[in-house]
Scaffold this active site. Structure first.
Site, PDB file in Angstrom:
ATOM      1  N   THR A  35       0.818  -1.206   0.000  1.00  0.00           N
ATOM      2  CA  THR A  35       0.000   0.000   0.000  1.00  0.00           C
ATOM      3  C   THR A  35       0.854   1.259   0.000  1.00  0.00           C
ATOM      4  O   THR A  35       1.975   1.266   0.535  1.00  0.00           O
ATOM      5  CB  THR A  35      -0.906   0.005   1.243  1.00  0.00           C
ATOM      6  OG1 THR A  35      -1.510   1.285   1.398  1.00  0.00           O
ATOM      7  CG2 THR A  35      -0.104  -0.267   2.519  1.00  0.00           C
ATOM      8  N   TYR A  60      -1.590   0.303  10.399  1.00  0.00           N
ATOM      9  CA  TYR A  60      -1.782  -0.396   9.124  1.00  0.00           C
ATOM     10  C   TYR A  60      -0.529  -0.275   8.259  1.00  0.00           C
ATOM     11  O   TYR A  60       0.020  -1.274   7.779  1.00  0.00           O
ATOM     12  CB  TYR A  60      -2.987   0.180   8.395  1.00  0.00           C
ATOM     13  CG  TYR A  60      -3.142  -0.293   6.968  1.00  0.00           C
ATOM     14  CD1 TYR A  60      -3.312  -1.643   6.661  1.00  0.00           C
ATOM     15  CD2 TYR A  60      -3.130   0.624   5.914  1.00  0.00           C
ATOM     16  CE1 TYR A  60      -3.460  -2.069   5.354  1.00  0.00           C
ATOM     17  CE2 TYR A  60      -3.277   0.202   4.598  1.00  0.00           C
ATOM     18  CZ  TYR A  60      -3.439  -1.142   4.329  1.00  0.00           C
ATOM     19  OH  TYR A  60      -3.576  -1.561   3.031  1.00  0.00           O
TER      20      TYR A  60
END
Length: 325
Positions: A124, A146
């Site tokens: 990501t 995250y």
């Protein structure tokens, strides 16, 4: 070619599995059907993969004993499965176990596949930090648990490349949207709120955030091309996203235009770790993968709205909130 796709009942994994099946590949998907969001949506995604000829195995990557039921003859592994986003409902243990422990276990399984050609770790832009505008050689600076745990997963698999044990690469994705998008994400919520006349909760200041909104079809095409070119990708990190940028408010206005109605906005407190800008630097992807994302935001949103309307009718979804159940 035999491909194992983790998170195959999710937004990205299901689209990727379908694309690989359409290319004639033998695809096995894994998903634990977590209730992080509406499991009915995941079951629908999985059914789409099965109808294309894929196989779905329901299992939890964190449980090492579950791997005994899998074949050991995969040519490729594409690892999407993760605890996503920066939701306040997810604990540190959720992120750690799903993004690090599960990846560690999957790497151990990969080592038992003697003919494995390549392991793709789907990462990501969040690993870059509050602004993601950099080429792949920039020093990561994640601002969320995250992002931290996805970066840890990257390091785990790239260590295997450095040691010569597993040929692998990392694909960092930027702000993906489209049909089957997770219901807590921007466009899924906007469309649902617009159609049900519920207020859209917008984080303070986020209307001016810049994003490389990338249509899911362009992303999976990039992943498909990476599989075809795997021999040149060992140890490589590649950004996959759209070349352009849009402010969040532009996206809101576009959804309103396409729906033909105004969306009520309800401003809520800022969210820690939320990126202020993502602008995908995709020169490396263009060079190595012949990657050329071509779907405009408007084109992609039309497709997403059509999907949402069809899915909500088929599953008797009467409100935006019911998607989360």
């Amino acid at each position: 070619m035999k491909v194992l796709v983790t998170g195959a009942a999710g937004f990205l994994g299901s689209h990727a599995a379908e694309r690989l099946l359409s290319a004639g590949m033998d695809v096995t998907g894994i998903d634990n059907f977590s209730d992080y969001y509406n499991v009915a949506q995941k079951r629908s995604n999985a059914e789409a993969v099965i109808l294309r000829g894929g196989r779905i195995v329901e299992m939890d990557l964190r449980e090492i004993e579950h791997y005994h039921n899998l074949d050991r003859d995969f040519d490729f592994i594409v690892h999407f499965a993760a605890q996503p986003g920066i939701s306040g409902s997810s604990s540190f243990d959720d992120y750690y176990s799903n993004n690090i422990t599960a990846t560690k276990n999957l790497i151990q399984f990969a080592l038992s596949n003697r003919n494995l050609k390549h392991f793709f770790f789907i990462s990501t832009s969040s690993v870059y930090g509050l602004e993601a505008t950099f080429p792949e050689n920039a020093v990561p600076n994640p601002a969320s648990i995250y992002g931290e745990t996805k970066l840890a997963g990257e390091k785990l698999i790239l260590e295997q490349s450095l040691s010569g044990k597993i040929s692998s690469s990392v694909l960092r994705l930027f702000s993906v949207y489209g049909p089957r998008e997770r219901p807590e994400k921007l466009y899924a919520q906007l469309i649902a709120c617009g159609l049900t006349n519920m207020p859209f909760k917008i984080f303070e200041g986020s209307e001016m955030h810049l994003r490389s909104f990338t249509y899911v079809g362009d992303i999976v095409e990039g992943i498909y091309e990476a599989i075809l070119r795997y021999e040149n990708l060992d140890g490589t990190i590649i950004n996959l996203g759209a070349a352009g940028e849009h402010k969040t408010i532009e996206g809101i206005n576009m959804v309103e235009e396409l729906l033909g109605r105004k969306i009520r906005l309800e401003v809520v407190s800022r969210r820690a770790g939320d990126q202020s800008r993502t602008c995908a630097n995709i020169e490396k992807a263009r060079k190595l993968l012949n990657y050329n994302p071509a779907t405009t935001l408007r084109e992609g949103l039309i497709k997403q709205i059509e999907w949402y309307q069809e899915f909500s009718i088929e599953n008797k979804i009467l409100s935006a909130e019911s998607l989360f159940v």
